[in-house]
Every structure is written in C-alpha cells, then in structure tokens.
Design an enzyme around this catalytic site. Structure first.
Site, short mmCIF file in Angstrom:
data_model
loop_
_atom_site.label_atom_id
_atom_site.label_comp_id
_atom_site.label_asym_id
_atom_site.label_seq_id
_atom_site.Cartn_x
_atom_site.Cartn_y
_atom_site.Cartn_z
N ARG A 150 -11.06 15.38 8.41
CA ARG A 150 -12.00 15.56 7.37
C ARG A 150 -13.49 15.90 7.76
O ARG A 150 -13.85 15.29 8.63
CB ARG A 150 -11.93 14.57 6.32
CG ARG A 150 -10.82 14.33 5.81
CD ARG A 150 -10.99 13.00 4.64
NE ARG A 150 -9.65 12.38 4.50
CZ ARG A 150 -9.89 10.91 4.36
NH1 ARG A 150 -10.64 10.42 4.26
NH2 ARG A 150 -8.38 10.30 4.24
N HIS A 160 -13.03 2.86 0.53
CA HIS A 160 -13.06 1.69 1.43
C HIS A 160 -13.67 0.42 1.03
O HIS A 160 -14.16 -0.35 1.81
CB HIS A 160 -13.88 2.16 2.83
CG HIS A 160 -13.09 3.14 3.61
ND1 HIS A 160 -13.73 4.25 4.43
CD2 HIS A 160 -11.80 3.42 3.84
CE1 HIS A 160 -12.76 4.85 4.91
NE2 HIS A 160 -11.53 4.45 4.73
N ARG A 195 -2.81 -2.22 -3.29
CA ARG A 195 -3.68 -1.59 -2.93
C ARG A 195 -4.18 -0.27 -3.74
O ARG A 195 -2.94 0.62 -3.76
CB ARG A 195 -4.15 -1.14 -1.46
CG ARG A 195 -5.06 -0.35 -1.14
CD ARG A 195 -4.89 0.60 0.12
NE ARG A 195 -6.10 1.28 0.32
CZ ARG A 195 -6.36 2.49 0.69
NH1 ARG A 195 -4.93 2.87 1.40
NH2 ARG A 195 -7.39 3.02 1.00
N GLU A 250 -8.79 -5.99 4.97
CA GLU A 250 -8.31 -5.38 3.90
C GLU A 250 -7.21 -6.43 2.99
O GLU A 250 -7.35 -6.57 1.69
CB GLU A 250 -8.07 -3.97 3.54
CG GLU A 250 -9.59 -3.23 3.99
CD GLU A 250 -9.31 -1.74 4.32
OE1 GLU A 250 -9.51 -0.90 3.46
OE2 GLU A 250 -8.88 -1.62 5.37
N ASN A 271 1.10 -1.07 0.05
CA ASN A 271 -0.10 0.03 -0.12
C ASN A 271 0.92 1.27 -0.18
O ASN A 271 1.48 1.68 1.16
CB ASN A 271 -0.94 -0.20 1.13
CG ASN A 271 -1.77 1.19 1.24
OD1 ASN A 271 -1.58 2.08 0.46
ND2 ASN A 271 -2.73 1.12 2.45
#
Ligand code: AMP
Length: 395
Positions: A237, A178, A89, A381, A7
């Site tokens: 965020r 996601h 990823r 994941e 990733n």
C-alpha cells in the site's frame, strides 16, 4: 474458560483457541483458499498439520476447524461444548462502537450498514459470525473492533479538510485501524514506564503498518484513515499521496476508480518501489547486494515513519516512549536504527547493541541516558480479543 478467536477474511480465516486467564493457546491455525479449493494449517500439541481439504464456503472451513480441534492428532478438546464463547476480530466498527460488544441482531445490522466503508472486510466478518451462530448456537459471540480504540480521537484529529457535509452525509473521516494492537502495546508501555500520565507513540510495522499517538491510554491520532490505505508506506500500500496523483494516474493510465484503489492497495508500497517484493526481508537482502531501488524503498519507509513520529511528538507535546511492534517493528533492527537515527534532538538515543538482541520479550533498547524510552513490545491482538470476550461473557 476457553475462547475461540476468529478472524474471518474474504478467502481465508485465522483462528486460535485460548484460555484468557492463563493465556495458554491450545491451538491456532489458518484456512486459506476458501471458495477456491481449500487448505488448512492447524497447530496444536507441538504439531503443524497441513491438509488440502475442500472449502467451497466459509461454512465448510469453520466446520473443518472445529473438527480439527476435537479429533485427530491436533485434537485439544473433547467437544465444542468446551468452548465458552467466540471472539470475532472485526475491522470496521465505524462510529457505532468504541468498545467490544456482545453480538446481537442490532450489532449485525450496524456491521452491514458499514460494508460500504469496509467492503473487503466486514462482509467476511458477518459471514463468520453467522456461521458460528449456526454451528455453535448456544455460545455467545463478541465483536472486537480494529477501529474502537481510535474513537477517542477529537474532531481536529479525525476530520478531513473537505466540505463538512461529506462527514455528516457520508461518514468521510479518519477511523484508524490496528486499534487492538495499539491498545495492547500502549498499555504494556505504560506499565513498563510505571507512570500514570504517559505519552506514547506506537509504531505497528507489519505488512500493514500504522502509527498511533497515545496519551494517558487514549488514542489521540493515528496514521490510517477512512481505510487502511492512508499513512505509512506498507508492503503493497502506498500510504500518503498528493490526492492530485489519483486523478492524474486515472487519466494517464486510463484506470477506473476500482482499478486505481486496487493499484494503491496491491501494487504500491515496498513492492511498487522496489519491484522485488512486499516482504521486507527480501528487500533488505537485495539492498545489501546493492539494489538501489531496494535501498530507496527502505529509506522511504523509514523517512515516513520518522515524519509521523515527529509530528505525533508535537501533537503530544513530548514523548515518554516510542514502541516498535509487529513483524517489522519486532524483528527488523535495521529499520529501528534508521528510524531512531536523527531523533537525538528529541531525547531519543538508541542502544545499538540492545537493538540487535533477538527475543520475544517486551524490552527496552534505549541507552541509559536516553530521555525517551524505546521499547520493543511484541503485539498480542488475540489476547485482547480473548480477554474482552471473556469479560463480556463470563457468568
Ligand atoms: P506482519 O504483517 O506483522 O506479519 O509482518 C510482516 C512483515 O514483517 C514482512 O514485511 C516481513 O518481511 C517482516 N519481517 C518479519 N521478520 C523479519 C526480519 N527478521 N527482518 C526484517 N523483516 C521481517
């Protein structure tokens, strides 16, 4: 069979070496401060090895990781020849990819064309892919996309109410993120429900947070949009806002568009409201000491989650299970309790004792008579990336 999972971010990269069949993780780790100085955290053989090592570019970082896998006290394989394939990823696959793919030149050029939609992420992924091709030229590379699972959304869910040309000419639509986590958790939930047709709402609550409505294993709506900024209140965020706020702030604070996007991504959310931290643990601690802004941040976060759960229950026409996952979803009983409280009208009844039990298993935390199940399902994941890579590359 061993899959190297990568990733790659702009100044960091995370990795794992996994056997997708046994699910054994041989090693995992993180390179930080790439392009600045360089720091490796490598976990293997029950050791956590931390080293400051020069990483002027991602190439040195990946070379250091491969060396750590094959030598020294964190060694888990004799040679990189033992790695069968590499799973990357990738944050943004746009409308090109509704499933994982073996990476070839055409895939790379599509990832390049998506850079305007994911300027922070896709360039780093492309760098990671190219370096793996250079350092391990005989190994196949697979891309697993955060957006792919949401490609089943219908236009009524993914379109914004802007002039239609903004979609056709500029790709302005909801993509959702996601996806790998929402897929994994909803799949686990449908197995726990033991039901063929299921209506599941997945709350992925981490530093980045999103909710997904999943019907019969397919994403029908999700809270993140064109970018991961839309939807829930996250660590830094803002999530949803009245779009008029943007022009108003730009004028009042004399911000450029870039500064504003940065402000909404990095200075807002839990951090912005509380003024304390983006880390929920610190906010919970402050709120227990009576800090009012910390309490407000928690209440706002939970209200927003609740709004999405209720709207998605409406879209799905009912809900069999609400699932909590990721750092906050798996660990913060306070958040789960506040989110579920008041949802009794839709058959949601939380068992407060079960909610407080800590472990890393999939588990049910609703009362016996709850019509809607409430699950905690630790996300994985990396396992999805490893399995997809294995499926596509096994000979
Ligand atoms: P993630 O991005 O999935 O790693 O999740 C990170 C978030 O999970 C941070 O906001 C952490 O504060 C939060 N978190 C992790 N453990 C706990 C905990 N025990 N209680 C509350 N929040 C937690």
């Amino acid at each position: 069979m061993l899959v190297f999972i990568l990733n790659a971010g702009s100044s960091s990269l995370k990795y794992q070496l996994m056997n997708p069949e046994s699910q054994e993780v041989l090693a995992s780790g993180l390179c930080e401060r790439i392009g600045i100085d360089g720091r490796l955290i490598h976990e293997a053989n029950d050791l956590k090895i931390k080293k400051d090592l020069a990483m002027p570019t991602h190439k040195e970082a990946i070379a250091i990781v491969l060396e750590s896998l094959t030598s020294g006290e964190g060694k888990v394989i004799d040679s990189i020849e033992e790695i069968d394939s590499i799973g990357h990823r990738v944050v943004h696959g746009g409308e090109y990819f509704s499933e994982s793919v073996i990476i070839d030149d055409d895939v790379i050029s599509k990832l390049e064309s998506l850079v305007p939609l994911a300027p922070l992420h896709n360039p780093a992924h492309i760098i990671g892919i190219n370096i793996c091709k250079e350092l391990m030229p005989t190994k196949p590379n697979v891309a697993v996309f955060d957006t792919a699972f949401h490609q089943t959304m219908e236009p009524a869910a993914f379109m914004y109410a802007l002039p239609y040309d903004d979609y056709t000419n500029h790709g302005v639509r909801k993509y959702g993120f996601h996806g790998t986590s929402h897929y994994y958790v909803s799949d686990q939930a449908s197995k726990m429900l033991n039901k063929e047709n299921s209506k599941v709402i997945v709350c992925h609550l981490g530093n980045g947070s999103s909710i997904c409505a999943v019907q019969d294993g397919k994403s029908v709506d999700t809270s993140m949009g064109l970018s991961p900024l839309e939807g829930l209140i996250m660590g830094t965020r803002s999530g949803d806002l009245d779009p008029a706020v943007l022009a108003y702030l730009m004028e009042k604070k004399e911000m450029s568009a870039e500064q504003l996007v940065n402000y909404l991504n990095k200075s807002s959310g839990l951090l912005g409201i509380s003024g304390i931290s983006s880390d929920l643990r610190e906010i919970i601690e402050a709120s227990t000491n009576g800090d009012e802004k910390a309490m407000l941040a928690i209440d706002m976060k939970c209200n927003r989650i609740k709004k999405y759960i209720c709207s998605y229950a409406g879209i799905l026409g009912g809900v069999d299970a609400i699932c909590f996952t990721a750092g906050i979803g798996e660990n913060a009983d306070l958040i789960r309790e506040k989110v579920c409280s008041g949802l009794e009208f839709m058959g949601v009844s939380l068992d407060k004792t079960k909610n407080k039990v800590r472990n890393s298993e999939n588990r049910e935390i609703n009362t016996e008579d709850s019509k809607t199940k409430i699950f905690i399902i630790p996300t994985n994941e990396e396992l999805v990336i490893a399995r997809d890579t294995y499926k596509l590359t096994k000979v």
